[in-house]
Write an enzyme that holds these catalytic residues in place. Structure first.
Site, PDB file in Angstrom:
ATOM      1  N   LYS A 172       0.845  -1.205   0.000  1.00  0.00           N
ATOM      2  CA  LYS A 172       0.000   0.000   0.000  1.00  0.00           C
ATOM      3  C   LYS A 172       0.875   1.247   0.000  1.00  0.00           C
ATOM      4  O   LYS A 172       1.620   1.487   0.946  1.00  0.00           O
ATOM      5  CB  LYS A 172      -0.879   0.028   1.245  1.00  0.00           C
ATOM      6  CG  LYS A 172      -1.924   1.138   1.157  1.00  0.00           C
ATOM      7  CD  LYS A 172      -2.608   1.432   2.480  1.00  0.00           C
ATOM      8  CE  LYS A 172      -2.018   2.608   3.185  1.00  0.00           C
ATOM      9  NZ  LYS A 172      -2.161   3.886   2.496  1.00  0.00           N
ATOM     10  N   GLU A 247      10.735   1.709   9.779  1.00  0.00           N
ATOM     11  CA  GLU A 247      11.596   2.868   9.465  1.00  0.00           C
ATOM     12  C   GLU A 247      10.776   4.099   9.782  1.00  0.00           C
ATOM     13  O   GLU A 247       9.818   4.402   9.062  1.00  0.00           O
ATOM     14  CB  GLU A 247      11.966   2.852   7.977  1.00  0.00           C
ATOM     15  CG  GLU A 247      12.789   1.669   7.535  1.00  0.00           C
ATOM     16  CD  GLU A 247      14.169   1.641   8.162  1.00  0.00           C
ATOM     17  OE1 GLU A 247      14.675   2.710   8.564  1.00  0.00           O
ATOM     18  OE2 GLU A 247      14.726   0.544   8.272  1.00  0.00           O
ATOM     19  N   CYS A 281      12.972  11.983   5.538  1.00  0.00           N
ATOM     20  CA  CYS A 281      13.254  11.537   6.910  1.00  0.00           C
ATOM     21  C   CYS A 281      14.708  11.842   7.287  1.00  0.00           C
ATOM     22  O   CYS A 281      15.036  11.984   8.462  1.00  0.00           O
ATOM     23  CB  CYS A 281      12.970  10.052   7.039  1.00  0.00           C
ATOM     24  SG  CYS A 281      13.819   9.076   5.802  1.00  0.00           S
ATOM     25  N   GLU A 383       9.442  15.852  15.719  1.00  0.00           N
ATOM     26  CA  GLU A 383       9.661  15.903  14.272  1.00  0.00           C
ATOM     27  C   GLU A 383       8.639  16.847  13.620  1.00  0.00           C
ATOM     28  O   GLU A 383       7.438  16.674  13.796  1.00  0.00           O
ATOM     29  CB  GLU A 383       9.505  14.509  13.661  1.00  0.00           C
ATOM     30  CG  GLU A 383       9.843  14.481  12.191  1.00  0.00           C
ATOM     31  CD  GLU A 383       9.573  13.136  11.531  1.00  0.00           C
ATOM     32  OE1 GLU A 383       8.526  12.545  11.788  1.00  0.00           O
ATOM     33  OE2 GLU A 383      10.435  12.707  10.740  1.00  0.00           O
TER      34      GLU A 383
HETATM   35  P1  NDP Z   1       2.274   7.841   8.200  1.00  0.00           P
HETATM   36  O1  NDP Z   1       2.788   7.043   9.334  1.00  0.00           O
HETATM   37  O2  NDP Z   1       1.085   8.697   8.423  1.00  0.00           O
HETATM   38  O3  NDP Z   1       1.887   6.898   6.987  1.00  0.00           O
HETATM   39  C1  NDP Z   1       2.783   6.006   6.375  1.00  0.00           C
HETATM   40  C2  NDP Z   1       1.990   4.934   5.659  1.00  0.00           C
HETATM   41  O4  NDP Z   1       1.281   4.161   6.630  1.00  0.00           O
HETATM   42  C3  NDP Z   1       0.922   5.479   4.718  1.00  0.00           C
HETATM   43  O5  NDP Z   1       0.784   4.606   3.622  1.00  0.00           O
HETATM   44  C4  NDP Z   1      -0.313   5.466   5.589  1.00  0.00           C
HETATM   45  O6  NDP Z   1      -1.493   5.454   4.859  1.00  0.00           O
HETATM   46  C5  NDP Z   1      -0.100   4.170   6.351  1.00  0.00           C
HETATM   47  N1  NDP Z   1      -0.820   4.065   7.620  1.00  0.00           N
HETATM   48  C6  NDP Z   1      -1.277   5.059   8.405  1.00  0.00           C
HETATM   49  N2  NDP Z   1      -1.891   4.534   9.505  1.00  0.00           N
HETATM   50  C7  NDP Z   1      -1.789   3.190   9.399  1.00  0.00           C
HETATM   51  C8  NDP Z   1      -2.209   2.098  10.224  1.00  0.00           C
HETATM   52  N3  NDP Z   1      -2.863   2.291  11.374  1.00  0.00           N
HETATM   53  N4  NDP Z   1      -1.931   0.846   9.823  1.00  0.00           N
HETATM   54  C9  NDP Z   1      -1.254   0.633   8.664  1.00  0.00           C
HETATM   55  N5  NDP Z   1      -0.859   1.619   7.841  1.00  0.00           N
HETATM   56  C10 NDP Z   1      -1.102   2.884   8.214  1.00  0.00           C
HETATM   57  O7  NDP Z   1       3.502   8.681   7.662  1.00  0.00           O
HETATM   58  P2  NDP Z   1       3.497   9.759   6.514  1.00  0.00           P
HETATM   59  O8  NDP Z   1       2.952   9.161   5.255  1.00  0.00           O
HETATM   60  O9  NDP Z   1       2.891  11.016   7.033  1.00  0.00           O
HETATM   61  O10 NDP Z   1       5.076   9.964   6.277  1.00  0.00           O
HETATM   62  C11 NDP Z   1       5.846  10.825   7.007  1.00  0.00           C
HETATM   63  C12 NDP Z   1       6.603  10.088   8.085  1.00  0.00           C
HETATM   64  O11 NDP Z   1       7.384   9.058   7.522  1.00  0.00           O
HETATM   65  C13 NDP Z   1       7.597  10.995   8.809  1.00  0.00           C
HETATM   66  O12 NDP Z   1       7.508  10.745  10.186  1.00  0.00           O
HETATM   67  C14 NDP Z   1       8.942  10.529   8.285  1.00  0.00           C
HETATM   68  O13 NDP Z   1      10.020  10.761   9.138  1.00  0.00           O
HETATM   69  C15 NDP Z   1       8.703   9.081   8.073  1.00  0.00           C
HETATM   70  N6  NDP Z   1       9.672   8.533   7.132  1.00  0.00           N
HETATM   71  C16 NDP Z   1      10.665   7.707   7.602  1.00  0.00           C
HETATM   72  C17 NDP Z   1      11.641   7.224   6.745  1.00  0.00           C
HETATM   73  C18 NDP Z   1      12.714   6.306   7.224  1.00  0.00           C
HETATM   74  O14 NDP Z   1      13.324   5.655   6.384  1.00  0.00           O
HETATM   75  N7  NDP Z   1      12.993   6.203   8.505  1.00  0.00           N
HETATM   76  C19 NDP Z   1      11.650   7.604   5.318  1.00  0.00           C
HETATM   77  C20 NDP Z   1      10.566   8.468   4.942  1.00  0.00           C
HETATM   78  C21 NDP Z   1       9.614   8.916   5.829  1.00  0.00           C
HETATM   79  P3  NDP Z   1      -2.212   6.826   4.395  1.00  0.00           P
HETATM   80  O15 NDP Z   1      -1.196   7.894   4.346  1.00  0.00           O
HETATM   81  O16 NDP Z   1      -2.705   6.494   3.064  1.00  0.00           O
HETATM   82  O17 NDP Z   1      -3.280   7.088   5.400  1.00  0.00           O
END
Ligand code: NDP
Length: 481
Positions: A172, A247, A281, A383
């Site tokens: 997803k 991550e 990130c 963050e």
């Molecule tokens: P989210 O945690 O909101 O979402 C990440 C993904 O998880 C999306 O596809 C989201 O769906 C999905 N998701 C949300 N809630 C759930 C759940 N309860 N169960 C399963 N899946 C779920 O993060 P963001 O998309 O806002 O991304 C930003 C964050 O990602 C920042 O904190 C950043 O630091 C981190 N990040 C970390 C990286 C690393 O390598 N350490 C690299 C890049 C980003 P949907 O958005 O469609 O609701």
């Protein structure tokens, strides 16, 4: 208008609910299409397709997997223009960044793990009368969930090793940036990936994402996203004993010592702070500068930030585009207000930017720099994930390290110094999973990638990823007594 559909069993399908979610182009603020509002029924269908494909795919030879993944890499390269435009329209990032960096890196991910399929091997341990050897077998059906900030790049960073290791995948992408994952479905069809091996289900995190996480036949979850979401996911996968890689977020320190290469450091710090509007990130957000060069460095950095060309991401000269959404813009503005309340001095930015023309309703914010905030302020602890950085002063190496490590996160740090011994000393003591010295985002796909503390659990990249997506089984054979 782009009407995105799920990719299940090698075909594009509408969601079982018949419901759709509006997709917005954040640079214009206008509706740009719709995505499926998938639920458990779509995930169930995807798992059933993966189950049908699994026994054949897990037994394909490494050469066959190599050929298909390599074809996917080549097709991504050939469709660079389409994919880059889709990435920019979904996220508001400059087209130059999508087409020169992110889409080529997504192709590199597939190519890298195509070759990994051919090179992956396992250990043996000899005893005087016996031999142990470790089989590395695919896990089965795995779930890959990725965020919106580097959409195809991070999606492929998970999907490619999962497929290379012989698993079938239910994946997803973020609901905010689904288009390149949708186009990847077309590419997989053209590349001859057998139906059901990769299934892409679009929708909301708490609904579609959680249905993937909870499904008992999905045996491992590889997740990249926010720390809070990571906590929710591990609270589900822990009691189910699912292998889980997380991550998560970061609050990355950048340590600028007085002996750095000044001009290079100013340019690179501006890049590591404001690339992709600070929504990577690995972006640095806590800039720690040695007192003897503080004022000179601060003024030069402010000048660089003010020179960044902000505006329509489709303009080839644009260096700084829009944030991902109106909600995210509000969240980041909330941190700017908080920084002011906490006593911070805004040196530049701190306000919404309204371009003229087609982007006048987009979600733009000027690059923002604060000084005067102590290490325990919320803006230095939490963050922000946007173009907002803080400057703090340190006297010496000991204080620099104390400030750098004063964080619940531990993803990446950068050190800027010409003193080789200092670089080694500080890199050793800093509590992050990644340290760059005199560079940033210099990536070798073989190296372990990930963070400590609230930045995550586990590592991606190279053999780490191949190990995550396989289960080791030790076989011990006694051949003489
Ligand atoms: P989210 O945690 O909101 O979402 C990440 C993904 O998880 C999306 O596809 C989201 O769906 C999905 N998701 C949300 N809630 C759930 C759940 N309860 N169960 C399963 N899946 C779920 O993060 P963001 O998309 O806002 O991304 C930003 C964050 O990602 C920042 O904190 C950043 O630091 C981190 N990040 C970390 C990286 C690393 O390598 N350490 C690299 C890049 C980003 P949907 O958005 O469609 O609701």
């Amino acid at each position: 208008m782009q009407h995105i559909r799920n990719f299940i069993g090698g075909e594009f399908k509408e969601p079982a609910s018949g419901l759709w979610i509006e997709k917005i182009n954040p640079a214009t603020g206008h509706t740009s299409g719709s995505i499926p509002d998938s639920d458990q029924r779509d995930v169930e269908l995807a798992v059933a397709s993966a189950r049908d494909a699994l026994s054949r795919w897990s037994e394909t030879s490494p050469q066959e997997r190599f050929l298909i993944l390599e074809r996917i890499a080549r097709l991504i390269q050939e469709r660079n223009e389409d994919l880059a435009l889709a990435e920019t329209n979904d996220t508001g990032k400059p087209l130059a960044l999508s087409s020169n960096v992110e889409i080529p890196r997504a192709a590199s991910n597939f190519r890298f793990f195509a070759t990994a399929a051919m090179q992956f091997s396992s250990e043996s341990h000899a005893m005087p009368d016996s031999i142990n050897f470790t089989l590395r077998q695919p896990i089965g059906i795995v779930g890959c969930i990725s965020p919106w900030n580097l959409p195809l790049y991070l999606f492929s960073w998970k999907v490619a090793p999962a497929l290379a290791a012989g698993n079938c995948v239910v994946a997803k992408p973020s609901e905010l940036s689904p288009t390149t994952a949708y186009l990847l479905g077309e590419i997989c069809q053209e590349a001859g990936l057998p139906p059901g091996v990769l299934n892409i289900v679009h929708g909301l995190g708490f609904k579609t994402g959680e249905a993937i996480v909870r499904h008992p036949d999905i045996k491992a979850i590889s997740f990249t996203g926010g720390t809070q979401t990571g906590k929710t996911i591990s609270s589900i996968t822990g009691p189910m004993f699912k292998k889980t890689s997380l991550e998560l977020g970061g609050k990355n320190p950048c340590l600028v010592f007085e002996d750095c290469d000044f001009d290079k450091t100013v340019s690179e710090v501006a890049r590591l702070a404001f690339s992709n509007q600070g929504q990577i990130c690995l972006c640095g957000s806590r800039i720690l500068v040695q007192r003897s060069i503080y004022e000179r460095f601060r003024d030069a950095l402010v000048q660089k930030a003010e020179k960044l060309r902000i505006g329509d991401p489709l303009d080839e000269h644009t260096q700084f585009g829009s944030l991902i959404s109106e909600a995210h813009l509000k969240k980041v503005m909330g941190y700017i207000d908080l920084a002011r309340q906490e006593g911070g001095i805004c040196l530049t930015g701190g306000e919404i930017f309204r371009p003229e023309g087609r982007c006048k309703n987009g979600f733009f914010l000027r690059p923002t720099i604060f000084e005067g905030l102590g290490p325990s302020c919320r803006v230095n602890q939490e963050e922000v994930f946007g173009p907002v950085i803080t400057l703090q002063v340190f006297e010496d190496e000991t204080e620099a390290l104390a400030l750098a490590n004063d964080s619940p996160y531990g993803l990446a740090a950068t050190l800027w110094t010409r003193d080789l011994s200092r670089a080694h000393r500080v890199a050793n003591k800093i509590q992050t999973g990644i340290v760059w010295v005199n560079c940033w985002l210099n990536r070798d796909l073989r190296t372990p990638f990930g963070g400590v503390r609230q930045s995550g659990v586990g590592r991606e990249g190279g053999w780490e990823a191949m190990k995550f997506f396989t289960e080791p089984k030790n076989v011990c054979i006694q051949y003489s007594k």
